[in-house]
Each structure stands twice: as structure tokens, then as C-alpha cells.
Scaffold this motif. Structure first.
Motif, PDB file in Angstrom:
ATOM      1  N   GLN A 276     -11.656   3.002 -12.297  1.00  0.00           N
ATOM      2  CA  GLN A 276     -11.481   2.680 -13.715  1.00  0.00           C
ATOM      3  C   GLN A 276     -12.767   2.085 -14.259  1.00  0.00           C
ATOM      4  O   GLN A 276     -13.491   1.402 -13.530  1.00  0.00           O
ATOM      5  N   THR A 277     -13.020   2.334 -15.530  1.00  0.00           N
ATOM      6  CA  THR A 277     -14.151   1.707 -16.205  1.00  0.00           C
ATOM      7  C   THR A 277     -13.606   0.937 -17.393  1.00  0.00           C
ATOM      8  O   THR A 277     -12.867   1.483 -18.210  1.00  0.00           O
ATOM      9  N   ARG A 278     -13.951  -0.327 -17.452  1.00  0.00           N
ATOM     10  CA  ARG A 278     -13.551  -1.203 -18.567  1.00  0.00           C
ATOM     11  C   ARG A 278     -14.817  -1.845 -19.115  1.00  0.00           C
ATOM     12  O   ARG A 278     -15.419  -2.696 -18.456  1.00  0.00           O
ATOM     13  N   ASN A 279     -15.207  -1.412 -20.299  1.00  0.00           N
ATOM     14  CA  ASN A 279     -16.452  -1.879 -20.910  1.00  0.00           C
ATOM     15  C   ASN A 279     -17.609  -1.582 -19.947  1.00  0.00           C
ATOM     16  O   ASN A 279     -17.865  -0.438 -19.645  1.00  0.00           O
ATOM     17  N   ASP A 280     -18.277  -2.602 -19.442  1.00  0.00           N
ATOM     18  CA  ASP A 280     -19.410  -2.401 -18.526  1.00  0.00           C
ATOM     19  C   ASP A 280     -19.030  -2.635 -17.067  1.00  0.00           C
ATOM     20  O   ASP A 280     -19.900  -2.736 -16.208  1.00  0.00           O
ATOM     21  N   VAL A 281     -17.729  -2.743 -16.787  1.00  0.00           N
ATOM     22  CA  VAL A 281     -17.273  -3.045 -15.426  1.00  0.00           C
ATOM     23  C   VAL A 281     -16.563  -1.818 -14.841  1.00  0.00           C
ATOM     24  O   VAL A 281     -15.729  -1.202 -15.483  1.00  0.00           O
ATOM     25  N   VAL A 282     -16.923  -1.478 -13.610  1.00  0.00           N
ATOM     26  CA  VAL A 282     -16.283  -0.374 -12.892  1.00  0.00           C
ATOM     27  C   VAL A 282     -15.433  -0.981 -11.778  1.00  0.00           C
ATOM     28  O   VAL A 282     -15.895  -1.864 -11.045  1.00  0.00           O
ATOM     29  N   LEU A 283     -14.191  -0.515 -11.680  1.00  0.00           N
ATOM     30  CA  LEU A 283     -13.279  -0.968 -10.623  1.00  0.00           C
ATOM     31  C   LEU A 283     -12.980   0.195  -9.698  1.00  0.00           C
ATOM     32  O   LEU A 283     -12.534   1.253 -10.142  1.00  0.00           O
ATOM     33  N   LEU A 284     -13.244   0.011  -8.407  1.00  0.00           N
ATOM     34  CA  LEU A 284     -12.904   0.999  -7.387  1.00  0.00           C
ATOM     35  C   LEU A 284     -11.750   0.419  -6.586  1.00  0.00           C
ATOM     36  O   LEU A 284     -11.866  -0.674  -6.030  1.00  0.00           O
ATOM     37  N   GLN A 285     -10.624   1.147  -6.530  1.00  0.00           N
ATOM     38  CA  GLN A 285      -9.464   0.648  -5.795  1.00  0.00           C
ATOM     39  C   GLN A 285      -9.244   1.478  -4.542  1.00  0.00           C
ATOM     40  O   GLN A 285      -9.163   2.711  -4.605  1.00  0.00           O
ATOM     41  N   TYR A 286      -9.153   0.775  -3.418  1.00  0.00           N
ATOM     42  CA  TYR A 286      -8.912   1.384  -2.115  1.00  0.00           C
ATOM     43  C   TYR A 286      -7.584   0.864  -1.576  1.00  0.00           C
ATOM     44  O   TYR A 286      -7.176  -0.257  -1.879  1.00  0.00           O
ATOM     45  N   TYR A 287      -6.929   1.674  -0.747  1.00  0.00           N
ATOM     46  CA  TYR A 287      -5.706   1.234  -0.080  1.00  0.00           C
ATOM     47  C   TYR A 287      -5.746   1.719   1.360  1.00  0.00           C
ATOM     48  O   TYR A 287      -6.137   2.846   1.642  1.00  0.00           O
ATOM     49  N   ARG A 288      -5.352   0.839   2.247  1.00  0.00           N
ATOM     50  CA  ARG A 288      -5.231   1.220   3.657  1.00  0.00           C
ATOM     51  C   ARG A 288      -3.944   0.629   4.195  1.00  0.00           C
ATOM     52  O   ARG A 288      -3.671  -0.564   4.039  1.00  0.00           O
ATOM     53  N   GLU A 289      -3.156   1.504   4.816  1.00  0.00           N
ATOM     54  CA  GLU A 289      -1.895   1.083   5.416  1.00  0.00           C
ATOM     55  C   GLU A 289      -2.111   0.899   6.909  1.00  0.00           C
ATOM     56  O   GLU A 289      -2.949   1.570   7.513  1.00  0.00           O
ATOM     57  N   ALA A 290      -1.335   0.009   7.489  1.00  0.00           N
ATOM     58  CA  ALA A 290      -1.428  -0.241   8.932  1.00  0.00           C
ATOM     59  C   ALA A 290      -1.117   1.044   9.692  1.00  0.00           C
ATOM     60  O   ALA A 290      -0.274   1.839   9.267  1.00  0.00           O
ATOM     61  N   PRO A 291      -1.803   1.269  10.811  1.00  0.00           N
ATOM     62  CA  PRO A 291      -1.501   2.446  11.630  1.00  0.00           C
ATOM     63  C   PRO A 291      -0.039   2.434  12.091  1.00  0.00           C
ATOM     64  O   PRO A 291       0.558   1.373  12.275  1.00  0.00           O
ATOM     65  N   ILE A 292       0.524   3.607  12.295  1.00  0.00           N
ATOM     66  CA  ILE A 292       1.934   3.756  12.687  1.00  0.00           C
ATOM     67  C   ILE A 292       2.248   2.975  13.959  1.00  0.00           C
ATOM     68  O   ILE A 292       3.274   2.314  14.044  1.00  0.00           O
ATOM     69  N   LEU A 293       1.375   3.026  14.961  1.00  0.00           N
ATOM     70  CA  LEU A 293       1.646   2.327  16.221  1.00  0.00           C
ATOM     71  C   LEU A 293       1.705   0.817  16.041  1.00  0.00           C
ATOM     72  O   LEU A 293       2.365   0.127  16.795  1.00  0.00           O
ATOM     73  N   GLU A 294       1.013   0.314  15.040  1.00  0.00           N
ATOM     74  CA  GLU A 294       1.046  -1.116  14.771  1.00  0.00           C
ATOM     75  C   GLU A 294       2.385  -1.518  14.146  1.00  0.00           C
ATOM     76  O   GLU A 294       2.776  -2.662  14.159  1.00  0.00           O
ATOM     77  N   GLU A 295       3.100  -0.546  13.599  1.00  0.00           N
ATOM     78  CA  GLU A 295       4.349  -0.802  12.891  1.00  0.00           C
ATOM     79  C   GLU A 295       5.537  -1.037  13.813  1.00  0.00           C
ATOM     80  O   GLU A 295       6.583  -1.468  13.370  1.00  0.00           O
ATOM     81  N   SER A 296       5.437  -0.694  15.100  1.00  0.00           N
ATOM     82  CA  SER A 296       6.576  -0.897  15.992  1.00  0.00           C
ATOM     83  C   SER A 296       6.207  -1.835  17.126  1.00  0.00           C
ATOM     84  O   SER A 296       5.083  -1.847  17.589  1.00  0.00           O
ATOM     85  N   GLN A 297       7.172  -2.630  17.530  1.00  0.00           N
ATOM     86  CA  GLN A 297       6.981  -3.576  18.620  1.00  0.00           C
ATOM     87  C   GLN A 297       7.808  -3.118  19.805  1.00  0.00           C
ATOM     88  O   GLN A 297       8.984  -2.776  19.646  1.00  0.00           O
ATOM     89  N   PRO A 298       7.206  -3.104  21.009  1.00  0.00           N
ATOM     90  CA  PRO A 298       7.974  -2.683  22.172  1.00  0.00           C
ATOM     91  C   PRO A 298       9.098  -3.663  22.493  1.00  0.00           C
ATOM     92  O   PRO A 298       8.915  -4.859  22.441  1.00  0.00           O
ATOM     93  N   VAL A 299      10.279  -3.121  22.771  1.00  0.00           N
ATOM     94  CA  VAL A 299      11.435  -3.937  23.149  1.00  0.00           C
ATOM     95  C   VAL A 299      12.115  -3.215  24.305  1.00  0.00           C
ATOM     96  O   VAL A 299      12.737  -2.179  24.107  1.00  0.00           O
ATOM     97  N   GLY A 300      11.964  -3.748  25.510  1.00  0.00           N
ATOM     98  CA  GLY A 300      12.577  -3.102  26.675  1.00  0.00           C
ATOM     99  C   GLY A 300      12.022  -1.703  26.864  1.00  0.00           C
ATOM    100  O   GLY A 300      10.828  -1.498  26.945  1.00  0.00           O
ATOM    101  N   LYS A 301      12.881  -0.696  26.877  1.00  0.00           N
ATOM    102  CA  LYS A 301      12.458   0.686  27.072  1.00  0.00           C
ATOM    103  C   LYS A 301      12.249   1.413  25.743  1.00  0.00           C
ATOM    104  O   LYS A 301      11.873   2.563  25.714  1.00  0.00           O
ATOM    105  N   GLY A 302      12.486   0.752  24.643  1.00  0.00           N
ATOM    106  CA  GLY A 302      12.325   1.373  23.332  1.00  0.00           C
ATOM    107  C   GLY A 302      11.378   0.560  22.477  1.00  0.00           C
ATOM    108  O   GLY A 302      10.540  -0.172  22.976  1.00  0.00           O
ATOM    109  N   SER A 303      11.509   0.729  21.189  1.00  0.00           N
ATOM    110  CA  SER A 303      10.709  -0.063  20.274  1.00  0.00           C
ATOM    111  C   SER A 303      11.545  -0.407  19.048  1.00  0.00           C
ATOM    112  O   SER A 303      12.543   0.238  18.764  1.00  0.00           O
ATOM    113  N   MET A 304      11.104  -1.429  18.347  1.00  0.00           N
ATOM    114  CA  MET A 304      11.789  -1.868  17.147  1.00  0.00           C
ATOM    115  C   MET A 304      10.783  -1.805  16.003  1.00  0.00           C
ATOM    116  O   MET A 304       9.680  -2.329  16.118  1.00  0.00           O
ATOM    117  N   SER A 305      11.143  -1.129  14.925  1.00  0.00           N
ATOM    118  CA  SER A 305      10.196  -1.013  13.824  1.00  0.00           C
ATOM    119  C   SER A 305      10.078  -2.331  13.074  1.00  0.00           C
ATOM    120  O   SER A 305      11.015  -3.118  13.021  1.00  0.00           O
TER     121      SER A 305
END
Length: 127
Positions: free
Chosen positions: A54-83
Motif C-alpha cells: 500500500q502507498t499512503r502519501n509518501d509512505v509505502v507499507l509492505l505486508q508479509y505473513y508467515r504461518e507456522a510450519p505444519i509439523l510445529e502445529e502438532s505435539q506428539p502424544v504417545g503413539k499419535g499427535s494432538m493438534s
């Protein structure tokens, strides 16, 4: 009786702490600070194309987004995992006169510190 009262008070305190989610504190991070002073071309070369620009007057805004990797989203629990909760980070790069003057992080969800996700956006920018 005193022992039971102490246990009840402790459980009430624990319920109070876990009952309300507060926003994680956004501080200053190494990669975030290393981007300050870079030109727009330098940021695009190391961080890539932003999700939004976006450009607002003399200012430029660059927006980035990064989501956590899928493997980081689950925690091991016994023989499975819990999201766990999906999380990520929005980084807004503020440019004035073609130089980065500020980099702001916003966590998603706000209660989870996802600064590592934003820092990863700028890993290639750090010398």
C-alpha cells in the motif's frame, strides 16, 4: 481443613490464569532491527514479494505473513499427535523516502508469541 482450603485457593488461581488469554508482548527482535535502513529493492530481494503493498502519501507499507510450519502445529502424544492452535505472524515494513523506517509484528492469534515466524521472513535479510 487448612490443607483443603489451600488446594482450593490454588485451583481458583490456576483457573483465573488460564481463563483469560492476553495479547503476547511484541518487542524488538534481531532480524526486525536489521531491516531498518534498507531500501525497498533490498527488502524485496531478501524477503520476497509481500502479500500486500500500500502507498499512503509518501509512505509505502509492505505486508508479509508467515504461518507456522505444519509439523510445529502438532505435539506428539504417545503413539499419535494432538493438534495445537494454528499461528502465524504479520510483518508490516514501513518505508519513507525508499528506506525502511519501521517494522511492526502482529501475532495471529494475538495471545501467542509468533515472533519466530516473522523473524523467519527476514532471515535472508540478516547478514
Amino acid at each position: 481443613m487448612l490443607h483443603l482450603l489451600a488446594i482450593a485457593a490454588g485451583m481458583l488461581g490456576l483457573a483465573t490464569v488460564t481463563g483469560c488469554a492476553t495479547a503476547a508482548t511484541v518487542g524488538e527482535y534481531p532480524n526486525q532491527q536489521k531491516v531498518i535502513g534498507k531500501s525497498k529493492a533490498e527488502v524485496l530481494a531478501c524477503a520476497g514479494k509481500p502479500v500486500k503493498e500500500q502507498t499512503r502519501n509518501d509512505v509505502v507499507l509492505l505486508q508479509y505473513y508467515r504461518e507456522a510450519p505444519i509439523l510445529e502445529e502438532s505435539q506428539p502424544v504417545g503413539k499419535g499427535s494432538m493438534s495445537t492452535n494454528r499461528h502465524g505472524c504479520w510483518a508490516t515494513v514501513v518505508l519513507t523516502d525508499d528506506r525502511v523506517t519501521d517494522v511492526r509484528y502482529r501475532f495471529a492469534p494475538p495471545s501467542m508469541d509468533a515472533s519466530n515466524d516473522c523473524e523467519a521472513i527476514f532471515d535472508p535479510c540478516a547478514p
